[in-house]
Design an enzyme around this catalytic site. Sequence first.
Site, PDB file in Angstrom:
ATOM      1  N   HIS A   1      -6.974 -12.360  -0.098  1.00 31.07           N
ATOM      2  CA  HIS A   1      -6.797 -12.279  -1.561  1.00 31.07           C
ATOM      3  C   HIS A   1      -7.651 -13.303  -2.307  1.00 31.07           C
ATOM      4  CE1 HIS A   1      -3.047  -9.806  -1.619  1.00 31.07           C
ATOM      5  NE2 HIS A   1      -2.809 -10.387  -0.455  1.00 31.07           N
TER       6      HIS A   1
ATOM      7  N   SER B   1       0.818  -1.223   0.000  1.00 36.55           N
ATOM      8  CA  SER B   1       0.000   0.000   0.000  1.00 36.55           C
ATOM      9  C   SER B   1       0.850   1.269   0.000  1.00 36.55           C
ATOM     10  CB  SER B   1      -0.955  -0.011   1.191  1.00 36.55           C
ATOM     11  OG  SER B   1      -0.239  -0.111   2.406  1.00 36.55           O
TER      12      SER B   1
ATOM     13  N   GLU C   1      -8.498 -13.196  -5.238  1.00 39.92           N
ATOM     14  CA  GLU C   1      -7.967 -13.277  -6.618  1.00 39.92           C
ATOM     15  C   GLU C   1      -6.888 -14.349  -6.753  1.00 39.92           C
ATOM     16  OE1 GLU C   1      -7.405 -10.911  -4.437  1.00 39.92           O
ATOM     17  OE2 GLU C   1      -5.318 -10.229  -4.517  1.00 39.92           O
TER      18      GLU C   1
ATOM     19  N   CYS D   1      -6.539  -6.595   0.507  1.00 34.53           N
ATOM     20  CA  CYS D   1      -5.282  -6.490   1.263  1.00 34.53           C
ATOM     21  C   CYS D   1      -4.696  -5.067   1.213  1.00 34.53           C
ATOM     22  CB  CYS D   1      -4.309  -7.572   0.797  1.00 34.53           C
ATOM     23  SG  CYS D   1      -3.097  -7.948   2.070  1.00 34.53           S
TER      24      CYS D   1
HETATM   25  N1  GLN Z   1       1.334  -5.411   4.112  1.00 36.52           N
HETATM   26  C1  GLN Z   1       0.985  -4.852   2.824  1.00 36.52           C
HETATM   27  C2  GLN Z   1       0.741  -3.361   2.936  1.00 36.52           C
HETATM   28  O1  GLN Z   1       0.815  -2.809   3.981  1.00 36.52           O
HETATM   29  C3  GLN Z   1      -0.208  -5.537   2.212  1.00 36.52           C
HETATM   30  C4  GLN Z   1       0.143  -6.938   1.794  1.00 36.52           C
HETATM   31  C5  GLN Z   1      -0.701  -7.494   0.701  1.00 36.52           C
HETATM   32  O2  GLN Z   1      -1.365  -6.777  -0.051  1.00 36.52           O
HETATM   33  N2  GLN Z   1      -0.592  -8.787   0.545  1.00 36.52           N
HETATM   34  O3  GLN Z   1       0.452  -2.751   1.941  1.00 36.52           O
END
Ligand code: GLN
Length: 196
Positions: free
Chosen positions: A176, A48, A178, A78
């Site tokens: 996820h 992110s 997907e 996520c």
């Molecule tokens: N830990 C990730 C984040 O903070 C997210 C992980 C993921 O999308 N699998 O963006």
Amino acid sequence: MNVGVLALQGDFREHLLALGDCGVTGNLVKSAAEISQIDALIIPGGESTTISKLAKAFDLFDLISKRIADGMPTYGSCAGMILVAKSILDPASQQETFGGIDMQVRRNAFGRQTESFEVDLDFKVISGAPFRGVFIRAPWVESCDKGVEVLASLEVAGVKHPVAVRQAHVLATSFHPELTGDNRVHRYFLEEVCKK
Ligand code: GLN
């Protein structure tokens, strides 16, 4: 309906395939012109902090935030869940979110990459077999306002944490779908969230 998958970083191709499984030809989007034309958006899993930095660098951040605020159906998995949260607990320095769901999320809530796991979830709006949740350095919802509907939770050390939530036109999952080949969450997004 033109469904865009934000293609700045992360597993956007898998979301495109999941849409294809549902009979929808999605479009990878990464420019303001493309984002202006979509009717719905999927924000993939990934990192992110990177997605928000790239959205800023390419001048897409305010556009995406505004389109979500204006009612564009949006689904974040996520990292995407983190990006549609109103706020992040302990955000990486200066990390901002697009917003969309009145919730606070905790990043990497279940531990590190090596502590990734899969578990069967009871997903309120999805009928049939439990949904297999794939959790990879996933966030959970630390707190949310009354207007947020909790669709699935996971209990850790006796405390239930929401891992799938919806507020009006915005859906988010810590995990996820997907990556599972089970397209029921994408179908729910297309058939219920997008057609509200
Ligand atoms: N830990 C990730 C984040 O903070 C997210 C992980 C993921 O999308 N699998 O963006």
